[in-house]
Write a protein that holds these residues in place. Structure first.
Motif, PDB file in Angstrom:
ATOM      1  N   TYR A  41     -11.592   1.183   1.892  1.00 26.02           N
ATOM      2  CA  TYR A  41     -10.246   0.810   1.484  1.00 26.02           C
ATOM      3  C   TYR A  41      -9.742  -0.233   2.487  1.00 26.02           C
ATOM      4  O   TYR A  41      -9.153   0.104   3.517  1.00 26.02           O
ATOM      5  CB  TYR A  41      -9.318   2.024   1.429  1.00 26.02           C
ATOM      6  CG  TYR A  41      -9.774   3.045   0.404  1.00 26.02           C
ATOM      7  CD1 TYR A  41      -9.622   2.791  -0.955  1.00 26.02           C
ATOM      8  CD2 TYR A  41     -10.369   4.234   0.795  1.00 26.02           C
ATOM      9  CE1 TYR A  41     -10.049   3.717  -1.903  1.00 26.02           C
ATOM     10  CE2 TYR A  41     -10.791   5.161  -0.142  1.00 26.02           C
ATOM     11  CZ  TYR A  41     -10.637   4.891  -1.499  1.00 26.02           C
ATOM     12  OH  TYR A  41     -11.073   5.804  -2.428  1.00 26.02           O
ATOM     13  N   PRO A  93      -4.379   5.316  -0.710  1.00 24.22           N
ATOM     14  CA  PRO A  93      -5.725   5.802  -1.040  1.00 24.22           C
ATOM     15  C   PRO A  93      -6.089   7.068  -0.268  1.00 24.22           C
ATOM     16  O   PRO A  93      -7.040   7.756  -0.632  1.00 24.22           O
ATOM     17  CB  PRO A  93      -6.620   4.634  -0.631  1.00 24.22           C
ATOM     18  CG  PRO A  93      -5.854   3.930   0.438  1.00 24.22           C
ATOM     19  CD  PRO A  93      -4.419   4.050   0.038  1.00 24.22           C
ATOM     20  N   TYR A 143      -6.597   1.070  -5.988  1.00 28.05           N
ATOM     21  CA  TYR A 143      -6.620   0.349  -4.708  1.00 28.05           C
ATOM     22  C   TYR A 143      -7.663  -0.766  -4.733  1.00 28.05           C
ATOM     23  O   TYR A 143      -7.491  -1.809  -4.101  1.00 28.05           O
ATOM     24  CB  TYR A 143      -6.898   1.297  -3.545  1.00 28.05           C
ATOM     25  CG  TYR A 143      -6.571   0.671  -2.200  1.00 28.05           C
ATOM     26  CD1 TYR A 143      -5.289   0.754  -1.678  1.00 28.05           C
ATOM     27  CD2 TYR A 143      -7.526  -0.038  -1.477  1.00 28.05           C
ATOM     28  CE1 TYR A 143      -4.957   0.162  -0.474  1.00 28.05           C
ATOM     29  CE2 TYR A 143      -7.220  -0.633  -0.269  1.00 28.05           C
ATOM     30  CZ  TYR A 143      -5.933  -0.532   0.227  1.00 28.05           C
ATOM     31  OH  TYR A 143      -5.607  -1.121   1.411  1.00 28.05           O
ATOM     32  N   ASP A 144      -8.742  -0.566  -5.467  1.00 28.98           N
ATOM     33  CA  ASP A 144      -9.745  -1.622  -5.604  1.00 28.98           C
ATOM     34  C   ASP A 144      -9.117  -2.876  -6.207  1.00 28.98           C
ATOM     35  O   ASP A 144      -9.406  -4.003  -5.780  1.00 28.98           O
ATOM     36  CB  ASP A 144     -10.896  -1.156  -6.484  1.00 28.98           C
ATOM     37  CG  ASP A 144     -11.736  -0.076  -5.803  1.00 28.98           C
ATOM     38  OD1 ASP A 144     -11.593   0.088  -4.576  1.00 28.98           O
ATOM     39  OD2 ASP A 144     -12.522   0.582  -6.505  1.00 28.98           O
TER      40      ASP A 144
END
Length: 578
Positions: free
Chosen positions: A317, A384, A394-395
Motif C-alpha cells: 500500500y 487500507p 486503494y490500488d
C-alpha cells in the motif's frame, strides 16, 4: 540609411590614462540654462600623455544680447560677438576637433549640457563622448583643510597652474588641463590609472579594496570561471563571466555594492582563472566548483546535495515519501531545492487523493484489521489498514497518484484549482494562498522530473547551435557543440567559420567525459547543471546532431500546466494579506 549614435562604456575602452586622448573644454554662455541661454565662446585643448596636441577657440554669436552681469564677468560683450559665426558654423568644427576623444570639463554637466542642447537644436546626433568631470575628482583628493572649495580658480592656485583662469574659454580650458594632470598625479597612488577607473574614482571605495586591483592583472579577456583565494589558498568565492578580466576588475570599484563581497576582497590574496571554451562550460564549471569547495562567500548552489525528491514507496500500500536518492522503477517528482517545497507538493497530492499518511508497514492481507486513524474518519485516507482482503480501492488511489506523478497531473491541478476558487469566493484568502503554494510546488516538481528523466536516460546527446554573440546565431560564424551524457555535460567545443563541423563533432565526442547513469529519473549531475543544459537546448537555433536514447516528454505532462500554476501564484500574491 540612418545610424544611431553609440556611446562607448568605460569598460569597453579599458585604456591606461597615458594612452587616452582628452579634449578639455570650457564654454562661456549668456546664462546658466541650456534651454534658454546661448554659447558665446568655446575653448578647448587636446592632450594625450601629458603633451598638448592642439587647441580650439572661437567666439560664437548666441543670437541674443549678452547680459550685463555676464559681460562684466567674462569681458565678452554683445558687440564682440555681433560679427562672430553662429553656433551652426562653430559646432561642427568643434565636434570634428573632439572626435574620438574623451571630453573633460570642470563642472562637466554645465558645459556638456549646452553642447548637447546645441546638437539637438541643429539636428545633430550627440556623438556620445565619454565625459570626465574634474570637480568630483578634486573632491576625492583635495580636502577641505587644503582648500576652502573646489572652484577652478582655487584648484589652479593650489596646483600652480601655468595659466590663471579668467572666465575666458581658452584660458579656463588651459587651466583645467593643468588641474587634470595634477589630479591624475594624486589619483595614481590610489590605483586609479585607467580610464575606466575614473567612473568610480569619486565613489567611497575603501583604499584597501582599490589597492587590490592588481589581482585582475594578467587575467584573460575570455569566458570562464574565477576563484578568489584567501591567505591559506582556500577558495573564498567562485564566479563566472564572459570576460574574466573585466568582471574581476569590477570587484575593486564602486560598481560592487555587496558588503560581503567587499569583505571578501579584503581577505583575498589572489585570483585563479579557469578559461572555458564556451559560456555554457563556464556556468557548469562554476556550479561544480561551488559544490566542491563550498566557498563561504557564495550563497547560491553551495549545497546541491540537499536536493530532495518526492517518491511513491515500493510497498503493498504505497505512500508518499521525501527522499534524497531516487530508485529505479518508482514514481518520482522533483528534485526540489529543499524539504519545505517537497512537503508542499506532498500536501497537494494528499489534498487530492486519500493516500495513507502513516509510516507503518502494512501487509497486503493483514492478519488482523487495524484501527482507522482520524484522517480515515475525515475521508482523507482510504484506510487500507482495516482491510481483511486485498484493498482494490486503494490500488485505484495509488494508481491515480502514480499517474499524476509520472504522467498527467490534471487531476491534481483541476481539484486544487477548484478549491482555490471556492476559498477565494468565501474570502478565505490565507487558505487559498496556502493551497496555491502547494499547487505550484507540485506542478514545478512534476515538470522538472518529466524534463530531467528523458535527458537522464540518454546515453549520449550531441547538439549544436550557430556560434554568436550572446547566443545570436551567425554573428561570429562557426558552431558551438555540446555533448550531454545521462544529463551531465560531458564535453563542449567551438568550430570556426569554414571548419569541418562533422570532424569537430567527432573530436568532441571522442574526448568527452565517460558518465555512468544514475537511478532514473535522476541525472548524473547536480540538478542545477541539468537545468542549465535544458535551458541551452531550448534556445532558438539549437540542432540535435545525435541522440542515443529517447528524448520525449508526456504530451499531457506537467509542462502543459506550468502557465496555470504561475498564474495561480500571481493570484496568490495579489490576495489581501499575501
Amino acid at each position: 540609411m540612418t545610424t544611431s549614435a553609440y556611446q562607448a562604456t568605460f569598460e569597453e575602452l579599458g585604456t591606461p590614462l597615458r594612452e587616452v586622448t582628452f579634449v578639455v573644454v570650457d564654454l562661456e554662455t549668456t546664462g546658466t540654462r541650456a534651454s534658454e541661454g546661448g554659447i558665446t565662446e568655446i575653448g578647448a585643448v587636446k592632450v594625450r600623455g601629458g603633451e598638448k596636441l592642439g587647441e580650439f577657440q572661437s567666439l560664437v554669436n548666441p543670437g541674443q544680447p549678452v547680459p550685463a552681469f555676464v559681460a562684466r564677468l567674462t569681458g565678452i560683450t554683445t558687440a564682440m560677438v555681433a560679427t562672430a559665426p553662429g553656433i551652426e558654423k562653430v559646432l561642427p568644427s568643434f565636434l570634428e576637433f573632439a572626435h574620438g576623444s574623451v571630453l573633460v570639463a570642470h563642472n562637466a554637466p554645465f558645459d556638456v549640457g549646452f553642447l548637447r542642447a546645441a546638437c539637438e537644436k541643429l539636428g545633430y546626433p550627440w556623438p556620445g563622448f565619454p565625459v570626465v568631470d574634474t570637480v568630483p575628482l578634486a573632491r576625492k583628493v583635495v580636502t577641505r583643510d587644503e582648500a576652502p572649495n573646489h572652484k577652478l580658480s582655487t584648484l589652479a592656485r593650489i596646483f600652480r597652474a601655468e595659466v590663471t583662469p579668467d572666465h575666458r574659454a581658452l584660458s579656463d580650458a588651459r587651466a583645467t588641463v593643468d588641474v587634470l594632470h595634477a589630479l591624475f598625479g594624486r589619483l595614481g597612488p590610489l590605483g586609479i590609472t585607467h580610464l575606466e577607473d575614473l567612473r568610480t574614482a569619486a565613489d567611497p571605495v575603501p583604499k584597501e579594496v582599490r589597492a587590490k586591483r592588481h589581482l585582475a592583472d594578467g587575467l584573460p579577456e575570455a569566458p570562464g570561471v574565477y576563484l578568489f583565494r584567501g591567505p591559506g589558498d582556500e577558495v573564498l568565492y567562485v564566479g563566472t563571466s564572459t570576460n574574466l578580466h573585466k568582471r574581476v576588475r569590477s570587484y575593486f570599484t564602486a560598481a560592487e555594492k555587496r558588503r560581503r563581497m567587499t569583505e571578501m576582497v579584503r581577505i583575498a590574496e589572489r585570483v585563479t582563472p579557469v578559461v572555458c571554451a564556451t559560456p555554457l562550460e563556464a556556468q557548469v564549471r562554476e556550479l561544480r566548483l561551488i559544490a566542491e569547495h563550498e566557498p563561504r562567500y557564495n550563497r547560491r548552489s553551495k549545497y546541491p546535495e540537499r536536493a530532495v525528491w518526492v517518491r511513491l514507496t515500493d510497498e503493498p500500500y504505497p505512500r508518499l515519501s521525501v527522499v534524497r536518492d531516487t530508485t529505479s522503477g518508482l514514481a518520482h517528482i522533483g528534485p526540489f531545492g529543499g524539504s519545505n517545497a517537497a512537503k508542499e507538493a506532498v500536501a497537494a497530492l494528499h489534498d487530492t487523493l486519500p493516500l495513507r499518511q502513516c509510516t507503518a508497514r502494512i501487509a497486503r492481507v493483514p492478519r488482523t484489521p487495524g484501527s482507522p486513524c482520524a484522517l480515515a474518519g475525515m475521508g482523507r485516507c482510504s484506510a487500507p489498514c482495516v482491510a481483511t482482503v486485498p484493498d482494490v480501492v486503494y490500488d485505484d488511489v495509488a494508481g491515480a497518484a502514480r499517474a499524476a506523478l509520472d504522467g498527467d497531473p490534471a487531476l491534481v491541478v483541476e481539484t486544487l484549482s477548484a478549491r482555490i476558487a471556492r476559498l477565494a469566493a468565501q474570502e478565505r484568502f490565507e487558505e487559498a494562498g496556502e493551497v496555491t503554494r502547494r499547487l505550484r510546488s507540485f506542478v514545478h516538481g512534476a515538470r522538472r522530473a518529466q524534463r530531467f528523466a528523458p535527458l537522464a536516460r540518454c546515453a549520449e546527446l550531441v547538439a549544436a547551435r550557430p556560434a554568436g554573440v550572446a547566443g545570436a546565431p551567425g554573428e561570429r560564424g562557426g558552431w558551438e557543440f555540446v555533448v550531454v551524457r545521462h544529463g551531465r555535460l560531458a564535453g563542449t567545443s567551438l568550430s570556426g567559420p569554414g571548419e569541418d563541423a562533422l570532424a569537430a563533432v567527432a573530436a568532441v565526442r571522442a574526448t568527452a567525459e565517460v558518465v555512468e547513469p544514475a537511478p532514473p529519473p535522476a541525472p548524473s549531475s547536480y540538478p542545477e547543471e541539468t537545468d542549465l543544459l535544458l535551458a541551452w537546448l531550448d534556445q532558438p537555433g539549437v540542432r540535435l546532431v545525435a541522440v542515443d536514447g529517447e528524448l520525449t516528454c508526456p504530451v499531457r505532462g506537467a509542462a502543459a500546466h506550468a502557465d496555470l500554476a504561475r498564474a495561480a501564484d500571481r493570484v496568490r500574491a495579489e490576495l489581501p494579506g499575501a
